[in-house]
Motif scaffolding. Structure first.
Motif, PDB file in Angstrom:
ATOM      1  N   SER A  22      -3.090   5.623   1.367  1.00 53.72           N
ATOM      2  CA  SER A  22      -4.449   5.334   1.809  1.00 53.72           C
ATOM      3  C   SER A  22      -4.943   6.550   2.579  1.00 53.72           C
ATOM      4  O   SER A  22      -4.472   6.845   3.666  1.00 53.72           O
ATOM      5  CB  SER A  22      -4.475   4.087   2.696  1.00 53.72           C
ATOM      6  N   ILE A  57      -9.179  -4.402   0.434  1.00 51.66           N
ATOM      7  CA  ILE A  57      -8.436  -3.148   0.644  1.00 51.66           C
ATOM      8  C   ILE A  57      -9.369  -1.984   0.938  1.00 51.66           C
ATOM      9  O   ILE A  57      -8.905  -0.874   1.232  1.00 51.66           O
ATOM     10  CB  ILE A  57      -7.563  -2.815  -0.586  1.00 51.66           C
ATOM     11  N   VAL A 105      -7.066   4.701  -2.443  1.00 51.81           N
ATOM     12  CA  VAL A 105      -5.976   3.787  -2.086  1.00 51.81           C
ATOM     13  C   VAL A 105      -5.115   3.596  -3.328  1.00 51.81           C
ATOM     14  O   VAL A 105      -5.635   3.443  -4.440  1.00 51.81           O
ATOM     15  CB  VAL A 105      -6.514   2.424  -1.595  1.00 51.81           C
ATOM     16  N   ASP A 121     -10.713   3.178   6.934  1.00 47.75           N
ATOM     17  CA  ASP A 121      -9.334   2.715   6.847  1.00 47.75           C
ATOM     18  C   ASP A 121      -9.285   1.195   6.988  1.00 47.75           C
ATOM     19  O   ASP A 121      -9.397   0.646   8.084  1.00 47.75           O
ATOM     20  CB  ASP A 121      -8.478   3.368   7.948  1.00 47.75           C
ATOM     21  N   VAL A 175       0.855  -1.191   0.000  1.00 49.28           N
ATOM     22  CA  VAL A 175       0.000   0.000   0.000  1.00 49.28           C
ATOM     23  C   VAL A 175       0.891   1.241   0.000  1.00 49.28           C
ATOM     24  O   VAL A 175       1.661   1.470   0.928  1.00 49.28           O
ATOM     25  CB  VAL A 175      -0.934   0.010   1.220  1.00 49.28           C
TER      26      VAL A 175
END
Length: 296
Positions: free
Chosen positions: A186, A230, A197, A216, A183
């Motif tokens: 985000s 995600i 994201v 989140d 990641v």
């Protein structure tokens, strides 16, 4: 008169007598008998010869038909061999094309079976490729509401290049990683993307998910696997309705996401031809080298 044989012929003028001896009589009898026997024997012999001629004619016709059948079978065999040769050549051409697309060279003039085995090994590595390169839909496929490319912006009302693809979705639809990644970002983006994201994949690929729900699920620096959750779709940022804005990038160049959405093992060769802005040959070679080193 005992040794005489009398023949009498009578007509209107009277009778006439002819005398033959017994010897002549016997000769005439035997001669007539011989002629009759000869005629009977000749008739049977001619019939026998006719039957043999008929048999020979039948054999001749059979041989002629067999010869014709051999010619036809030979022509069929030649046609079949020609067809097999064409199929073989077509298979070799397809293998050559696939080898070229994957960056493989037939340097050692390998046989067809060896080349197929080589492709089978590469085919097994395709699973590894699909873990590294974005592929498939990140959400349930409900259709597309906005295509990649130039379009009239629905809010700004002017021509702008749409860098991604808009996937139809209701608010709260789960979003899954299309490949292994880390990641990169985000959070909320103030340039119209809303909550978003960004995933950084291997080999320079990146995917972006915009207009998401404020929740989140993943954090920057977190590693995610293909198929891992995600986030969820939403309606944040410059959005006219719930959907997922999805982008695919290679070294920050935007690519047609539709190709990656439809990518699977069955159409990988077609995919390589569709998206030509990525040096696939060197990428596949790198993956193959890494796989070989891992096996060693």
């Amino acid at each position: 008169m005992l040794n005489k044989f009398t023949i009498t012929i009578t007509d209107v003028n009277g009778s006439k007598h002819f005398y033959l001896s017994q010897v002549i009589k016997k000769i005439a009898f035997y001669l007539i008998a011989f002629v009759l026997l000869f005629l009977i024997f000749s008739a049977f012999y001619i019939h026998y010869l006719d039957s043999k001629v008929s048999e020979l004619d039948a054999k001749r016709e059979e041989l002629i038909q067999n010869s014709k059948d051999l010619v036809i079978n030979n022509e069929k065999m030649q046609a079949s061999l020609a067809e097999k040769a064409e199929q073989y050549a077509a298979i070799e051409d397809k293998i050559a094309i696939f080898e070229e697309q994957l960056g493989l060279d037939n340097e050692n003039n390998l046989t067809l079976n060896a080349r197929l085995e080589k492709l089978n090994l590469t085919n097994e590595q395709q699973l590894g490729v699909l873990l590294q390169i974005p592929n498939g839909y990140p959400i349930e496929d409900k259709g597309i509401s906005g295509n990649y490319g130039w379009r009239d912006h629905p809010i700004l009302k002017r021509q702008e290049f749409h860098t991604g693809i808009d996937l139809r979705a209701t608010i709260g639809t789960p979003i899954y990683a299309p490949a292994n990644a880390v990641v990169e970002f985000s959070g909320y983006n103030s340039n119209g993307y809303g909550y978003m994201v960004t995933l950084q994949h291997n080999f320079g690929f990146k995917t972006i998910y915009a207009h998401m729900m404020r929740k989140d699920v993943v954090k920057p620096g977190q590693f995610v696997s293909k198929g891992e959750l995600i986030g969820y779709t939403g309606n944040t940022g410059a959005s006219t309705g719930p959907h997922l804005h999805y982008e695919v990038r290679f070294i920050n160049k935007t690519l047609e996401p539709l190709y990656f959405l439809n990518l699977d093992r069955k159409n990988m060769d077609k995919f390589f031809n569709q998206e030509r802005r990525v040096p696939w040959q060197s990428l596949i070679k790198a993956i193959s080298t890494a796989a070989s080193q891992k096996q060693q």
